[in-house]
Design an enzyme around this catalytic site. Structure first.
Site, short mmCIF file in Angstrom:
data_model
loop_
_atom_site.label_atom_id
_atom_site.label_comp_id
_atom_site.label_asym_id
_atom_site.label_seq_id
_atom_site.Cartn_x
_atom_site.Cartn_y
_atom_site.Cartn_z
N SER A 154 0.82 -1.21 0.00
CA SER A 154 0.00 0.00 0.00
C SER A 154 0.85 1.26 0.00
O SER A 154 2.00 1.27 0.45
CB SER A 154 -0.91 0.02 1.23
OG SER A 154 -1.66 -1.17 1.32
N1 SAH Z 1 -0.30 -5.44 3.92
C1 SAH Z 1 0.46 -5.66 2.70
C2 SAH Z 1 -0.31 -5.28 1.45
C3 SAH Z 1 -1.12 -6.42 1.06
S1 SAH Z 1 -1.89 -6.48 -0.50
C4 SAH Z 1 1.78 -4.95 2.72
O1 SAH Z 1 2.07 -4.22 3.67
O2 SAH Z 1 2.57 -5.17 1.79
C5 SAH Z 1 -3.15 -7.61 -0.03
C6 SAH Z 1 -2.69 -9.01 0.32
O3 SAH Z 1 -3.84 -9.73 0.75
C7 SAH Z 1 -2.11 -9.79 -0.85
O4 SAH Z 1 -0.84 -10.25 -0.51
C8 SAH Z 1 -3.09 -10.95 -1.04
O5 SAH Z 1 -2.48 -12.16 -1.44
C9 SAH Z 1 -3.69 -11.07 0.35
N2 SAH Z 1 -4.99 -11.73 0.43
C10 SAH Z 1 -6.05 -11.63 -0.42
N3 SAH Z 1 -7.07 -12.41 0.01
C11 SAH Z 1 -6.65 -13.00 1.16
C12 SAH Z 1 -7.25 -13.94 2.08
N4 SAH Z 1 -8.46 -14.43 1.88
N5 SAH Z 1 -6.52 -14.32 3.16
C13 SAH Z 1 -5.27 -13.85 3.37
N6 SAH Z 1 -4.65 -12.98 2.54
C14 SAH Z 1 -5.33 -12.56 1.44
#
Ligand code: SAH
Length: 230
Positions: free
Chosen positions: A73
């Site tokens: 993000s």
């Molecule tokens: N917090 C992260 C940004 C994450 S982007 C950072 O600081 O870099 C969103 C993430 O959510 C992705 O890696 C994606 O694979 C994950 N995601 C999506 N659906 C999910 C689920 N059902 N359970 C766990 N993770 C999930």
């Protein structure tokens, strides 16, 4: 000599150091005030959480691709969401969507313990390595569908979700402690960042920011907003 060196560092901080500049121009300027959040944003080395070919963009004012179609993000959004949790240092925090591990690293310095769930094993593995490298020993990462939360470690004082479901997963609400707060983007193409508080009288919900996150995949996709409850 020492004094000169010291003054040099202080007066240059705003213009030469991209991380200090990021905090001032992107985060303070947009209204984030929590001093602990600002300090952590000045300290956590974001460039260690982005792919090598994007290091020059690590402190820029936008999200970055981290592979597997996922993103880290925008710095402001990380700071804003962290501030909404109102952490004091002792809390147990659940994060859904570890991704690069950057948000988990930020939370690790604001709370007591962080539990973070990532559905993509390759991202979970890389994030685990990065967090080890920066010495964040109070973070645990699990590869699983975050829809179900982490029941063995519940309840949580704070829950932060960084992928957007169309409807808040019921197990996550159930794992929020009384007095606790959840920050979660909700929606499809258009999403609202919501803050949910569990008070002794029940749940209080408000929308705080229009946002754009990657979709919350897995079980949440079978519980869409347009379906009747089951
Ligand atoms: N917090 C992260 C940004 C994450 S982007 C950072 O600081 O870099 C969103 C993430 O959510 C992705 O890696 C994606 O694979 C994950 N995601 C999506 N659906 C999910 C689920 N059902 N359970 C766990 N993770 C999930």
């Amino acid at each position: 000599m020492l004094l000169v060196a010291l003054f040099g560092t202080v007066s240059d901080a705003g213009c030469r150091d991209p991380q200090a500049k990021m905090v001032e121009t992107q985060i303070v300027a947009r209204g984030v005030k929590d001093e602990r959040v600002l300090q952590v944003m000045r300290e956590v080395p974001r460039h260690l959480f982005v792919p090598p070919d994007q290091v020059s963009e690590a402190y820029a004012d936008h999200p970055l691709s981290i592979g597997s179609g996922q993103t880290i993000s925008q710095p402001y959004v990380v700071a804003f969401m962290s501030e909404q949790l109102r952490l004091t240092g002792t809390e147990r925090v659940l994060e859904i969507g570890t991704g690069s591990g950057y948000q988990a690293a930020v939370l690790s310095r604001l709370a007591g313990k962080v539990f973070s769930i990532e559905i993509r094993p390759e991202l979970a593995a890389e994030a685990t390595e990065r967090l080890k490298a920066i010495g964040a020993t109070n973070v645990r990462i699990r590869t699983a569908d975050g829809f179900y939360g982490w029941p063995e470690e519940a309840p949580f004082d704070a829950i932060l979700v960084t992928a957007a479901p169309e409807k808040i997963p019921a197990p996550l609400l159930a794992q929020l402690a009384t007095g606790g707060r959840m920050v979660i983007p909700v929606g499809g193409f258009y999403q609202e960042l919501k803050v949910i508080e569990r008070t002794p009288e029940g749940l209080r919900e408000r929308s705080v920011l229009p946002v754009r996150f990657v979709p919350f995949v897995g079980e949440a996709e079978r519980h869409r907003a347009d379906e009747s409850p089951r």
